[in-house]
Design an enzyme around this catalytic site. Structure first.
Site, PDB file in Angstrom:
ATOM      1  CB  CYS A   5      -0.932   0.017   1.203  1.00  0.00           C
ATOM      2  SG  CYS A   5      -1.974  -1.420   1.306  1.00  0.00           S
ATOM      3  CG  HIS A  13      -3.443   3.157   2.703  1.00  0.00           C
ATOM      4  ND1 HIS A  13      -3.692   2.892   1.388  1.00  0.00           N
ATOM      5  CD2 HIS A  13      -3.639   1.995   3.372  1.00  0.00           C
ATOM      6  CE1 HIS A  13      -4.031   1.623   1.256  1.00  0.00           C
ATOM      7  NE2 HIS A  13      -4.012   1.057   2.447  1.00  0.00           N
ATOM      8  CG  ASN A  25      -6.769  -1.138   1.232  1.00  0.00           C
ATOM      9  OD1 ASN A  25      -6.051  -0.584   0.404  1.00  0.00           O
ATOM     10  ND2 ASN A  25      -6.293  -1.815   2.255  1.00  0.00           N
TER      11      ASN A  25
HETATM   12  N1  ACO Z   1     -18.891  -9.252   8.167  1.00  0.00           N
HETATM   13  C1  ACO Z   1     -19.410  -9.551   9.392  1.00  0.00           C
HETATM   14  N2  ACO Z   1     -18.623  -9.876  10.437  1.00  0.00           N
HETATM   15  C2  ACO Z   1     -17.306  -9.903  10.250  1.00  0.00           C
HETATM   16  C3  ACO Z   1     -16.713  -9.616   9.007  1.00  0.00           C
HETATM   17  C4  ACO Z   1     -17.561  -9.273   7.933  1.00  0.00           C
HETATM   18  N3  ACO Z   1     -17.106  -8.963   6.722  1.00  0.00           N
HETATM   19  N4  ACO Z   1     -15.361  -9.707   9.121  1.00  0.00           N
HETATM   20  C5  ACO Z   1     -15.115 -10.057  10.392  1.00  0.00           C
HETATM   21  N5  ACO Z   1     -16.277 -10.196  11.077  1.00  0.00           N
HETATM   22  C6  ACO Z   1     -16.485 -10.557  12.483  1.00  0.00           C
HETATM   23  C7  ACO Z   1     -15.329 -11.339  13.048  1.00  0.00           C
HETATM   24  O1  ACO Z   1     -15.455 -12.702  12.737  1.00  0.00           O
HETATM   25  C8  ACO Z   1     -15.474 -11.058  14.525  1.00  0.00           C
HETATM   26  O2  ACO Z   1     -16.492 -11.884  15.046  1.00  0.00           O
HETATM   27  P1  ACO Z   1     -16.345 -12.522  16.526  1.00  0.00           P
HETATM   28  O3  ACO Z   1     -16.299 -11.332  17.451  1.00  0.00           O
HETATM   29  O4  ACO Z   1     -17.586 -13.341  16.646  1.00  0.00           O
HETATM   30  O5  ACO Z   1     -15.065 -13.296  16.513  1.00  0.00           O
HETATM   31  C9  ACO Z   1     -16.008  -9.623  14.579  1.00  0.00           C
HETATM   32  O6  ACO Z   1     -16.537  -9.350  13.259  1.00  0.00           O
HETATM   33  C10 ACO Z   1     -14.958  -8.588  14.903  1.00  0.00           C
HETATM   34  O7  ACO Z   1     -13.799  -8.841  14.106  1.00  0.00           O
HETATM   35  P2  ACO Z   1     -12.522  -7.929  14.212  1.00  0.00           P
HETATM   36  O8  ACO Z   1     -11.476  -8.449  13.261  1.00  0.00           O
HETATM   37  O9  ACO Z   1     -12.138  -7.709  15.636  1.00  0.00           O
HETATM   38  O10 ACO Z   1     -13.105  -6.547  13.636  1.00  0.00           O
HETATM   39  P3  ACO Z   1     -12.433  -5.134  13.578  1.00  0.00           P
HETATM   40  O11 ACO Z   1     -13.265  -4.137  14.235  1.00  0.00           O
HETATM   41  O12 ACO Z   1     -10.966  -5.189  13.951  1.00  0.00           O
HETATM   42  O13 ACO Z   1     -12.517  -4.825  12.024  1.00  0.00           O
HETATM   43  C11 ACO Z   1     -11.103  -4.836  10.075  1.00  0.00           C
HETATM   44  C12 ACO Z   1     -11.867  -5.672  11.105  1.00  0.00           C
HETATM   45  C13 ACO Z   1     -12.120  -4.014   9.302  1.00  0.00           C
HETATM   46  C14 ACO Z   1     -10.360  -5.763   9.138  1.00  0.00           C
HETATM   47  C15 ACO Z   1     -10.145  -3.892  10.811  1.00  0.00           C
HETATM   48  O14 ACO Z   1      -9.394  -4.614  11.757  1.00  0.00           O
HETATM   49  C16 ACO Z   1      -9.182  -3.208   9.868  1.00  0.00           C
HETATM   50  O15 ACO Z   1      -9.583  -2.396   9.059  1.00  0.00           O
HETATM   51  N6  ACO Z   1      -7.884  -3.487  10.017  1.00  0.00           N
HETATM   52  C17 ACO Z   1      -6.879  -2.857   9.203  1.00  0.00           C
HETATM   53  C18 ACO Z   1      -6.887  -3.391   7.825  1.00  0.00           C
HETATM   54  C19 ACO Z   1      -5.800  -2.734   7.047  1.00  0.00           C
HETATM   55  O16 ACO Z   1      -5.505  -1.582   7.295  1.00  0.00           O
HETATM   56  N7  ACO Z   1      -5.142  -3.443   6.143  1.00  0.00           N
HETATM   57  C20 ACO Z   1      -3.944  -2.935   5.568  1.00  0.00           C
HETATM   58  C21 ACO Z   1      -3.863  -2.747   4.223  1.00  0.00           C
HETATM   59  S1  ACO Z   1      -4.260  -4.092   3.196  1.00  0.00           S
HETATM   60  C22 ACO Z   1      -2.971  -4.242   2.058  1.00  0.00           C
HETATM   61  O17 ACO Z   1      -1.878  -3.869   2.289  1.00  0.00           O
HETATM   62  C23 ACO Z   1      -3.332  -4.940   0.817  1.00  0.00           C
END
Ligand code: ACO
Length: 330
Positions: free
Chosen positions: A117, A257, A287
């Site tokens: 990214c 980003h 993203n």
């Molecule tokens: N729909 C519904 N529920 C979901 C989904 C979905 N798409 N995805 C995950 N969940 C659930 C999980 O299973 C979990 O359930 P549980 O509590 O029963 O175990 C719950 O939602 C919470 O999951 P978390 O992973 O804790 O959710 P979080 O609030 O952290 O959000 C996310 C997840 C959106 C991925 C966030 O952590 C994020 O944006 N992280 C950074 C991502 C990023 O910046 N990536 C870098 C760049 S990518 C690249 O370089 C190509």
């Protein structure tokens, strides 16, 4: 002209977004998710998906042509093409070489940068150095990604986050446009397993086994990446702000980003830059990895009335981990 007297200007920018829109409602039919979850956790409402006959080099070439048009120059003027991507058409040749062929830039050296990214910020920094040193006068920097080709469409943790697209900028020693006045690059390979694509390289070459294990898709520990994303972008942005004797009030527009709306909000809060001075497009495109900041910078430049002295700060983080920022001044 002595190197100390040379400048690197962004004389043109452009973008290309594929036509097909994939909405949260569409994703509800593919995996166990909801528009409500995706919107509140990420801010994303829809993303673009490239057609099967649109490889990354084609997205890149269209963005490049848009940037060249904006700069008012022909491709024959380009001396170097730098492409930031980790979803190139193939491992060899570099996608930059395919762009060179597509746009007709026979004089141009061409290579790819693998910084996930952060690829656009890394590319702009490298281009700036080549231009300021006097080695080259006119460089095309492109960031492009066809993330749909490395997304596991059965994994709700990741498939709701990504989109396809490309953005480009022409960096030149002469011309009209913002000047790149500062850059900052960093990396930390010790935490690479939080965000990576393990298959297809020399460690796990393509095999029946690597396909069965889904090693050719992006793997991410989202909640851990979240924390690093905020810290690293704040570090890069504040380092440049301090290095140039500025404060948050001096930044007319922040182009971060766009992985997640909550990350963008937190970065703005830490830096003291209010939302009206942050360019946000995550709701439209999700993203797009390296392409995100390239498209964001293009949109920000086209949609704002910048005046001399205005500063734009572009900041990114990504797999590697890599992170960095570039500071532009009109
Ligand atoms: N729909 C519904 N529920 C979901 C989904 C979905 N798409 N995805 C995950 N969940 C659930 C999980 O299973 C979990 O359930 P549980 O509590 O029963 O175990 C719950 O939602 C919470 O999951 P978390 O992973 O804790 O959710 P979080 O609030 O952290 O959000 C996310 C997840 C959106 C991925 C966030 O952590 C994020 O944006 N992280 C950074 C991502 C990023 O910046 N990536 C870098 C760049 S990518 C690249 O370089 C190509």
């Amino acid at each position: 002209m002595a190197a100390s007297e040379r400048n690197a200007f962004i004389i043109g920018t452009g973008s290309y977004l594929p036509e097909k829109v994939l909405t949260n409602a569409d994703l509800e039919k593919m995996v166990d998710t909801s528009d409500e979850w995706i919107t509140t956790r990420t801010g994303i409402k829809e993303r673009r998906i490239a057609a099967p006959q649109e490889p990354t080099s084609l997205l890149a070439s269209r963005a490049a042509q848009s940037a060249l048009k904006d700069a008012g120059i022909g491709a024959e003027k380009i001396e170097m093409i730098i492409v930031g991507t980790f979803t190139g058409d193939m491992p060899m040749p570099a996608t930059a070489c395919l762009v060179q062929k597509n746009i007709g830039a026979p004089r141009a050296a061409a290579f790819d940068i693998s910084a996930a990214c952060s690829g656009f910020v890394y590319g702009l920094s490298v281009a700036r150095s080549f231009v300021v040193s006097g080695s080259y006068d006119c460089i095309l920097v492109i960031a492009c990604e066809k993330l749909s080709s490395v997304t596991d469409w059965t994994d709700r943790d990741t498939c709701v986050l990504f989109g396809d697209g490309a953005g480009a900028a022409v960096v030149s020693s002469e011309g009209q446009g913002p000047r790149i006045i500062g850059d900052y690059l960093a990396a930390d390979g010790s935490i690479y397993e939080l965000l990576f694509m393990p298959g297809g390289g020399s460690l796990h070459p393509c095999s029946h086994d690597s396909v069965d294990q889904k090693l050719h898709f992006v793997k991410m520990l989202g909640s851990k990446v979240f924390k690093y994303a905020i810290n690293s972008m704040v570090e890069a942005a504040s380092t440049l702000i301090e290095r140039h004797g500025l404060s948050a009030e001096d930044i007319r527009m922040l182009v971060p980003h766009q992985a997640n709306m909550r990350i963008i909000t937190e970065v703005g809060r830490h830096l003291g830059i209010p939302e009206e001075r942050i360019h946000i497009n995550v709701q439209k495109y999700g993203n797009m990895s390296a392409a995100t900041t390239a498209v964001g910078m293009d949109e920000a430049i086209r949609s704002n009335d910048f005046t001399p002295g205005d500063k734009i700060l572009v900041v990114a983080f990504g797999g590697g981990f890599t992170w960095g920022a570039v500071l532009l001044e009109w």
